[in-house]
Design a protein around this motif. Structure first.
Motif, mmCIF file in Angstrom:
data_model
loop_
_atom_site.group_PDB
_atom_site.id
_atom_site.type_symbol
_atom_site.label_atom_id
_atom_site.label_comp_id
_atom_site.label_asym_id
_atom_site.label_seq_id
_atom_site.Cartn_x
_atom_site.Cartn_y
_atom_site.Cartn_z
ATOM 1 N N SER A 160 13.630 -61.939 181.077
ATOM 2 C CA SER A 160 14.541 -62.465 180.055
ATOM 3 C C SER A 160 14.921 -63.915 180.328
ATOM 4 C CB SER A 160 15.805 -61.622 179.970
ATOM 5 O OG SER A 160 15.518 -60.352 179.487
ATOM 6 N N ASN A 218 15.319 -63.584 170.925
ATOM 7 C CA ASN A 218 15.004 -63.383 172.341
ATOM 8 C C ASN A 218 15.093 -61.912 172.740
ATOM 9 O OD1 ASN A 218 14.429 -65.934 173.936
ATOM 10 N ND2 ASN A 218 16.125 -66.561 172.638
ATOM 11 N N GLY A 219 16.078 -61.208 172.221
ATOM 12 C CA GLY A 219 16.198 -59.778 172.496
ATOM 13 C C GLY A 219 14.997 -59.007 171.973
ATOM 14 N N SER A 220 14.506 -59.409 170.806
ATOM 15 C CA SER A 220 13.313 -58.778 170.238
ATOM 16 C C SER A 220 12.089 -59.048 171.110
ATOM 17 C CB SER A 220 13.057 -59.298 168.822
ATOM 18 O OG SER A 220 14.133 -58.972 167.983
ATOM 19 N N ASP A 250 12.156 -59.574 174.336
ATOM 20 C CA ASP A 250 12.330 -58.715 175.516
ATOM 21 C C ASP A 250 11.877 -57.286 175.226
ATOM 22 O OD1 ASP A 250 13.434 -60.832 176.911
ATOM 23 O OD2 ASP A 250 15.497 -60.119 176.759
ATOM 24 N N GLY A 279 19.654 -65.245 169.930
ATOM 25 C CA GLY A 279 19.798 -64.060 170.780
ATOM 26 C C GLY A 279 19.026 -62.875 170.231
#
Length: 135
Positions: A46, A25-27, A29, A22
């Motif tokens: 995302s 993936n957040g990075s 995004d 997470g």
């Protein structure tokens, strides 16, 4: 022929691996937002990033996302073999559908002899400890 014993991953390893994935993936995004300097529909972006990330890594020769690699766990089919990209996509999609149900499908791992969640049962996959005689 003697069947190899598989050591199924405990839920805590899977949760920690999900946190690492997470963060990655957040990075990604945030980086896309920064690079484009536009207000994109990040929900679509995302979803595409998460789908590509999980499906690619779980069907790769390593059989694991970077988060799973950090905790020495891999995704296999019931026979302990690498899953296909299409099965990895199905697994991701099933997981995506299970999450909004308050994660009830994840609690199944506590009561399953193979520690399988609902999406693992549906796609006939296992999450196992890599260096425990799985290959």
């Amino acid at each position: 022929r003697l069947k190899k014993r598989m050591n199924y991953s405990a839920l805590w390893r899977r949760v920690l691996a999900s946190i690492v994935d997470g963060l990655i993936n957040g990075s990604a995004d945030a980086l896309i937002l920064f690079i484009t300097r536009r207000k994109l529909d990040m929900s679509v972006v995302s979803l595409l990033i998460y789908w590509a990330y999980f499906s690619y890594f779980e069907s790769s020769a390593r059989q694991a996302t970077p988060g799973k690699m950090a905790f020495d766990i891999i995704v296999t089919d019931i026979q302990g073999k690498r899953i296909s990209f299409s099965r990895a996509t199905g697994r991701w999609f099933a997981k995506f559908l299970v999450v909004p149900t308050l994660g009830i499908g994840f609690f199944m791992a506590a009561f399953s002899s193979r520690k399988q969640t609902l999406h693992d049962k549906l796609l006939k996959t296992l999450v196992v400890i890599k260096n425990a005689g799985n290959r």
